[in-house]
Design a protein around this motif. Structure first.
Motif, PDB file in Angstrom:
ATOM      1  N   ARG A  13      -6.401  -6.352   8.289  1.00 47.56           N
ATOM      2  CA  ARG A  13      -5.955  -7.368   7.382  1.00 47.56           C
ATOM      3  C   ARG A  13      -6.743  -7.387   6.150  1.00 47.56           C
ATOM      4  O   ARG A  13      -6.045  -7.264   5.022  1.00 47.56           O
ATOM      5  CB  ARG A  13      -6.136  -8.669   8.115  1.00 47.56           C
ATOM      6  N   THR A  56       0.309   2.361   6.640  1.00 52.32           N
ATOM      7  CA  THR A  56       1.088   1.512   6.523  1.00 52.32           C
ATOM      8  C   THR A  56       1.199   1.242   4.853  1.00 52.32           C
ATOM      9  O   THR A  56       2.093   1.140   4.383  1.00 52.32           O
ATOM     10  CB  THR A  56       0.726  -0.052   7.166  1.00 52.32           C
ATOM     11  N   PRO A 127      -3.312  -7.411  13.725  1.00 49.01           N
ATOM     12  CA  PRO A 127      -2.352  -6.138  14.197  1.00 49.01           C
ATOM     13  C   PRO A 127      -3.267  -5.222  15.119  1.00 49.01           C
ATOM     14  O   PRO A 127      -2.739  -4.392  15.615  1.00 49.01           O
ATOM     15  CB  PRO A 127      -2.038  -5.521  13.024  1.00 49.01           C
ATOM     16  N   GLU A 133       4.441  -1.697  14.148  1.00 51.78           N
ATOM     17  CA  GLU A 133       5.374  -2.601  13.517  1.00 51.78           C
ATOM     18  C   GLU A 133       4.545  -4.043  13.343  1.00 51.78           C
ATOM     19  O   GLU A 133       4.845  -4.703  12.567  1.00 51.78           O
ATOM     20  CB  GLU A 133       6.552  -3.081  14.776  1.00 51.78           C
ATOM     21  N   HIS A 134       3.284  -4.071  14.177  1.00 55.98           N
ATOM     22  CA  HIS A 134       2.515  -5.074  13.885  1.00 55.98           C
ATOM     23  C   HIS A 134       1.970  -4.972  12.503  1.00 55.98           C
ATOM     24  O   HIS A 134       1.825  -6.042  11.672  1.00 55.98           O
ATOM     25  CB  HIS A 134       1.557  -5.349  14.774  1.00 55.98           C
ATOM     26  N   GLU A 136       3.363  -3.164   9.946  1.00 60.41           N
ATOM     27  CA  GLU A 136       4.096  -3.351   8.826  1.00 60.41           C
ATOM     28  C   GLU A 136       4.221  -5.020   8.783  1.00 60.41           C
ATOM     29  O   GLU A 136       4.514  -5.524   7.535  1.00 60.41           O
ATOM     30  CB  GLU A 136       5.655  -2.849   9.337  1.00 60.41           C
ATOM     31  N   HIS A 137       4.237  -5.832   9.821  1.00 55.54           N
ATOM     32  CA  HIS A 137       4.529  -7.228   9.587  1.00 55.54           C
ATOM     33  C   HIS A 137       3.260  -7.745   8.692  1.00 55.54           C
ATOM     34  O   HIS A 137       3.385  -8.661   7.670  1.00 55.54           O
ATOM     35  CB  HIS A 137       4.783  -7.891  10.861  1.00 55.54           C
ATOM     36  N   SER A 140       3.761  -6.985   5.227  1.00 56.26           N
ATOM     37  CA  SER A 140       4.967  -7.803   4.550  1.00 56.26           C
ATOM     38  C   SER A 140       4.038  -9.096   4.106  1.00 56.26           C
ATOM     39  O   SER A 140       4.406  -9.735   3.110  1.00 56.26           O
ATOM     40  CB  SER A 140       6.148  -8.067   5.453  1.00 56.26           C
ATOM     41  N   VAL A 141       3.317  -9.770   5.062  1.00 58.50           N
ATOM     42  CA  VAL A 141       2.436 -10.664   4.678  1.00 58.50           C
ATOM     43  C   VAL A 141       1.507 -10.719   3.734  1.00 58.50           C
ATOM     44  O   VAL A 141       1.645 -11.748   2.627  1.00 58.50           O
ATOM     45  CB  VAL A 141       1.925 -11.437   6.066  1.00 58.50           C
TER      46      VAL A 141
END
Length: 163
Positions: A13, A56, A127, A133-134, A136-137, A140-141
């Motif tokens: 993160r 990512t 993630p 996909e985690h 990518e989420h 986005s955040v």
């Protein structure tokens, strides 16, 4: 202005947030804002970000491969203006470790930036145990929060210009 983004291990993160912030700040002409990241834990010190975090960020045009994990240090509380945490546990840990004389302000990254996650606690989900996909989420955040941070910093610059 100096910002430090903090998560648990500094491999998912916080390096993604650091990369997103740097990219957004550069595009906005706010390169004078310094950004770094760290983790509360020491498990990954010296390691590059998780390969999924690197991939990512790269898909979004941001290179974080050269970053290396480091642990939050007492000096960070004096060096940085803001310690911006990924989640509530990181926030509590960072607050508990504040040394005497540590003047940095501490908040959640999303709350500080003004990015509303839609009724949650402001946490950026970890993630690490998830799939692409985690990641990518999370991108986005952190990218949306980085965009909100740029708007906040621009607003602060405009306010200072009026004084």
């Amino acid at each position: 202005m100096q910002l430090l983004v903090v998560c648990l291990g500094n491999i998912c993160r916080s390096p993604m947030a650091e990369g997103a912030l740097r990219a957004r700040l550069q595009r906005a002409g706010l390169e004078h804002v310094q950004v770094d990241s760290a983790g509360t834990g020491d498990w990954h010190v010296g390691e590059p970000p998780d390969r999924r975090a690197i991939a990512t960020a790269a898909r979004h045009g941001v290179d974080i491969a050269g970053l290396r994990a480091r642990q939050l240090q007492a000096a960070d509380y004096r060096r940085f203006d803001w310690l911006l945490c990924a989640d509530l546990q990181n926030l509590r840990d960072v607050q508990a470790r504040r040394p005497d004389g540590g003047g940095a302000r501490i908040d959640l990254f999303t709350r500080w930036s003004g990015h509303d996650l839609g009724g949650g606690d402001g946490a950026i989900p970890d993630p690490y145990t998830g799939g692409e996909e985690h990641f990518e989420h999370v991108w986005s955040v952190v990218d949306a929060a980085a965009g909100a941070a740029v708007r906040r910093l621009r607003g602060a610059a405009v306010s200072r210009g009026r004084d």
